[in-house]
Structure formats: structure tokens, C-alpha cells
Design a protein around this motif. Structure first.
Motif, PDB file in Angstrom:
ATOM      1  N   SER A  59       0.863  -1.314   0.001  1.00 24.66           N
ATOM      2  CA  SER A  59      -0.016   0.095   0.057  1.00 24.66           C
ATOM      3  C   SER A  59       0.795   1.236   0.070  1.00 24.66           C
ATOM      4  O   SER A  59       1.961   1.256   0.782  1.00 24.66           O
ATOM      5  CB  SER A  59      -0.776   0.101   1.338  1.00 24.66           C
ATOM      6  N   LYS A 213      -8.974  16.169  -8.233  1.00 25.71           N
ATOM      7  CA  LYS A 213      -7.955  15.663  -8.589  1.00 25.71           C
ATOM      8  C   LYS A 213      -6.918  16.347  -9.197  1.00 25.71           C
ATOM      9  O   LYS A 213      -7.313  17.343  -9.810  1.00 25.71           O
ATOM     10  CB  LYS A 213      -8.166  14.151  -9.454  1.00 25.71           C
ATOM     11  N   THR A 222     -12.834  14.467  -1.806  1.00 32.10           N
ATOM     12  CA  THR A 222     -14.064  14.397  -2.180  1.00 32.10           C
ATOM     13  C   THR A 222     -15.050  14.501  -0.997  1.00 32.10           C
ATOM     14  O   THR A 222     -14.617  14.048   0.075  1.00 32.10           O
ATOM     15  CB  THR A 222     -14.137  13.111  -2.991  1.00 32.10           C
ATOM     16  N   GLN A 224     -17.676  12.665  -1.086  1.00 32.18           N
ATOM     17  CA  GLN A 224     -18.638  11.643  -1.334  1.00 32.18           C
ATOM     18  C   GLN A 224     -17.838  10.320  -0.625  1.00 32.18           C
ATOM     19  O   GLN A 224     -16.614   9.881  -1.220  1.00 32.18           O
ATOM     20  CB  GLN A 224     -19.006  11.296  -2.535  1.00 32.18           C
ATOM     21  N   ASP A 226     -17.949   6.834  -0.740  1.00 32.03           N
ATOM     22  CA  ASP A 226     -17.839   5.888  -1.496  1.00 32.03           C
ATOM     23  C   ASP A 226     -16.532   6.132  -2.189  1.00 32.03           C
ATOM     24  O   ASP A 226     -15.691   5.224  -2.372  1.00 32.03           O
ATOM     25  CB  ASP A 226     -19.002   5.409  -2.375  1.00 32.03           C
ATOM     26  N   LEU A 227     -16.629   7.650  -2.810  1.00 31.63           N
ATOM     27  CA  LEU A 227     -15.454   7.662  -3.720  1.00 31.63           C
ATOM     28  C   LEU A 227     -14.205   8.080  -2.986  1.00 31.63           C
ATOM     29  O   LEU A 227     -13.063   7.532  -3.357  1.00 31.63           O
ATOM     30  CB  LEU A 227     -15.721   8.954  -4.408  1.00 31.63           C
ATOM     31  N   LYS A 229     -13.213   6.316  -0.170  1.00 34.16           N
ATOM     32  CA  LYS A 229     -12.876   5.051   0.164  1.00 34.16           C
ATOM     33  C   LYS A 229     -12.255   4.433  -1.230  1.00 34.16           C
ATOM     34  O   LYS A 229     -10.907   3.744  -1.138  1.00 34.16           O
ATOM     35  CB  LYS A 229     -13.898   4.020   0.725  1.00 34.16           C
ATOM     36  N   GLU A 230     -12.837   4.615  -2.371  1.00 34.17           N
ATOM     37  CA  GLU A 230     -12.277   3.910  -3.550  1.00 34.17           C
ATOM     38  C   GLU A 230     -10.746   4.400  -4.111  1.00 34.17           C
ATOM     39  O   GLU A 230      -9.776   3.784  -4.106  1.00 34.17           O
ATOM     40  CB  GLU A 230     -13.340   4.402  -4.499  1.00 34.17           C
ATOM     41  N   HIS A 231     -10.888   5.775  -3.764  1.00 33.88           N
ATOM     42  CA  HIS A 231      -9.534   6.414  -3.958  1.00 33.88           C
ATOM     43  C   HIS A 231      -8.322   6.670  -2.743  1.00 33.88           C
ATOM     44  O   HIS A 231      -7.375   7.397  -2.941  1.00 33.88           O
ATOM     45  CB  HIS A 231      -9.683   7.865  -4.597  1.00 33.88           C
ATOM     46  N   LYS A 232      -8.950   5.688  -1.775  1.00 38.06           N
ATOM     47  CA  LYS A 232      -7.859   5.783  -0.544  1.00 38.06           C
ATOM     48  C   LYS A 232      -7.464   7.340   0.196  1.00 38.06           C
ATOM     49  O   LYS A 232      -6.576   7.416   0.468  1.00 38.06           O
ATOM     50  CB  LYS A 232      -6.731   5.226  -0.784  1.00 38.06           C
ATOM     51  N   PHE A 234     -10.160   8.379   2.269  1.00 41.59           N
ATOM     52  CA  PHE A 234     -11.290   8.535   3.236  1.00 41.59           C
ATOM     53  C   PHE A 234     -10.827   8.947   4.579  1.00 41.59           C
ATOM     54  O   PHE A 234      -9.600   8.552   5.028  1.00 41.59           O
ATOM     55  CB  PHE A 234     -11.803   6.982   3.583  1.00 41.59           C
TER      56      PHE A 234
END
Length: 328
Positions: A59, A213, A222, A224, A226-227, A229-232, A234
């Protein structure tokens, strides 16, 4: 003196191959990944280094390459290093300009010393890969003289980023096949979904969803979850909800204040904001100096308001929270 001293307790880096590591005093594991044959650093010297930090789960935790500028490491006297066995600073006496160094910090040892909980992003190690870009030799130089060298070096690094900005924007537009409209200020935008009603004006409250970005598509913020978390990116400490921006009153980057006056309720758009309308010459969190920013935005609602009696004083970008381009 313009420098940032590397703090080794804040981050870490992954290594894919763990062979050929040696043990330094204090149990620190390291290896010289490249020896360019240059003179090695000594106490008092400064090194400009690029650092990639990963976990042993591969990671990526941080990278100076993403930040756009290297870090400065100062080599302390041997007496100080000996008082802190296991401190990675001592390893930098093994390298010089052009060399590469890899070292691993054992999480069990680190947490035992600091009495902090073991982080959940790694199993056993946080690992650093370091490339020495520049060696500043102290010798008989005064602190002021070596500090001036470092300052000039960083000014040159930032100048390179400034010169590269236009190319980054052009490459992003080309690769995404965008043909934006451009305002007099340099703001560029593409409306991907038309809204309805009147455009927002200063004094209105604009309710917004967004993702921000860099032109290399690396997401830095973001609203949002969910986004995020997706793009790390959060952050469990912040709320994830539509952003309510009091236009012309709340402190935001200049590009946002201009852009949202171009849109009405329901509009979705891509913004390409030059650094002059964002954070300019100063880094902001993970945003490097002279970075054009890209935002995908949606105007969820516009709540009519009253324009302020006088135009607000511009808020310097450096005073904004880098992870949030607009403040509620």
C-alpha cells in the motif's frame, strides 16, 4: 533556511524483495540499492531526497514524487545518533548524491517504544525507498551559506513545476478528449449535464457534490464517502455530505467562486482550474506547487440569498484546508 526535516515516525514504505538486508545498530534493517560512487554524507551535511513510502502489503502511504518536491534530511552529530539507536538518520551517512537506500521499520519494535497502537495498514514493516538527489556539504560553510544553497535549489525545483503547468493541462485535456470553454481568468470548464433555472450569484448558497484530482488523475479530496474509500482518501474524522457553499462569503479557491456563478441547479461539469486560481506557488497537503486542479462537480441545489454589502477580501489559498477546497 528552507527545508523540511524528515520525520520517520509519520509514514512508511513497501519493499517487494527482502533479501540482502543488513542490520544497523538498534536492529534497523537496511540495504544500499544503488551506489553511484559519490562522496558520502557526514555530520552537518544536508541531503535532498525523494522518498516512496509503502506498507508490507504494497500500500502506497506517501511519495515525494506525488508532492512534486523532495525532502531535506539533516545529518546530526554522531553523539546525537548514538543516543537514539534505531533512528534511521544514521543510515544517511552511508549514501551520497545519486545513491539509493532502502530501510524497514519493524512495527512491533516501533509500537513498543512509542506505546502507540499498531497501524492496520501493514503486517510487520513500514518500508522506505530513498533516492538522494542532491548533497549539500557543510564543510566550513556557515548555516546561512548552506541554507542559501538549499533555498536556491528549492526555488529551481519549484520553477520547474511552474514551467510544466501548461503542459500538464494540455496533456490532460488531450488524453480526456475535452474541448472546454475558457474564461478570461484562465478557468476552463465542460458542462456534462445542463441544469435548469437561474445561475447562482454571489450571496446564494450552492449545494455541491465534488471530487478533486490532479491532472495525473490522483484524487486528493471528495465529499462522497464511497469515492473517498475507492481512492484511498477517506477520513473518518470528517462528515461526508453535500457541501453547502455560501458563494462569495465562504473562503474558497478563486476558481470555485467563479465557476459556480456559471452554473444553475442540476448542472454537472468538469472544471480545470489553473494554479493561479487555486493554490499557486505553495504546496497544499498532497497538492504540489503550481498544480492545475480538476474537479468533477454537481450543483445539487441553489438556495437564494442576499449578496454581501461589500465584496469579501480574497482568502489566500495557503490558509484553506488543503483536503477541502471549500469551507462550509
Amino acid at each position: 533556511m528552507k527545508k523540511s526535516i524528515l520525520l520517520f515516525t509519520a509514514a512508511g514504505l513497501l519493499l517487494t524483495a527482502c533479501q540482502n538486508f543488513k542490520k544497523a545498530e538498534g536492529g534497523l534493517e537496511y540495504k544500499i540499492a544503488k551506489d553511484a560512487g559519490a562522496e558520502k554524507a557526514v555530520s552537518g551535511d544536508l541531503l535532498s531526497v525523494d522518498i516512496v513510502v509503502k506498507s508490507d502489503r504494497d500500500s502506497l502511504l506517501s511519495s515525494t514524487y506525488d508532492k512534486g518536491t523532495p525532502e531535506i534530511v539533516q545529518l546530526y552529530p554522531d553523539s546525537i545518533i548514538k543516543q537514539n539507536p534505531g533512528d534511521p538518520t544514521g543510515l544517511f551517512k552511508l549514501v551520497g548524491e545519486g545513491d539509493s537506500l532502502v530501510f524497514k521499520i519493524n512495527l512491533d519494535s516501533m509500537t513498543a517504544k512509542t506505546q502507540q497502537p499498531k497501524p492496520d495498514f501493514a503486517d510487520k514493516y513500514i518500508i522506505y525507498t530513498v533516492k538522494v538527489q542532491k548533497h549539500f556539504k557543510k564543510g566550513k560553510l556557515t548555516d546561512q551559506e548552506i541554507g542559501d544553497q538549499v533555498t536556491k535549489y528549492f526555488e529551481a525545483q519549484v520553477a520547474k513545476l511552474k514551467d510544466a503547468e501548461a503542459g500538464k493541462t494540455a496533456a490532460f485535456l488531450k488524453s480526456n478528449k475535452l474541448e472546454p470553454k475558457k474564461t478570461a481568468s484562465g478557468l476552463q470548464y465542460v458542462v456534462t449535464k445542463e441544469g435548469t433555472g437561474k445561475n447562482a450569484v454571489v450571496g446564494d448558497t450552492v449545494v455541491v457534490n465534488y471530487i478533486g484530482k490532479l491532472t495525473n488523475d490522483k484524487v486528493f479530496d471528495t465529499n462522497q464517502a464511497d469515492l473517498a474509500k475507492e481512492h484511498k482518501v477517506f477520513n473518518p474524522q470528517r462528515p461526508y455530505e453535500a457541501l453547502r457553499l455560501h458563494l462569495g462569503v465562504d473562503g474558497v479557491i478563486t476558481g470555485w467562486t467563479e465557476a459556480f456563478q456559471l452554473f444553475n441547479k442540476g448542472t454537472k461539469a468538469t472544471l480545470v482550474i489553473p494554479s493561479a486560481l487555486a493554490y499557486g506557488e505553495r504546496p497544499a497537503g498532497t497538492i504540489p506547487p503550481y498544480s492545475p486542479l480538476v474537479f468533477e462537480v454537481e450543483v445539487v441545489d441553489i438556495i437564494p440569498g442576499k449578496a454581501p454589502a461589500a465584496a469579501p477580501e480574497p482568502i489566500p489559498a495557503t490558509k484553506l484546508t488543503p483536503a477541502t477546497p471549500a469551507k462550509k
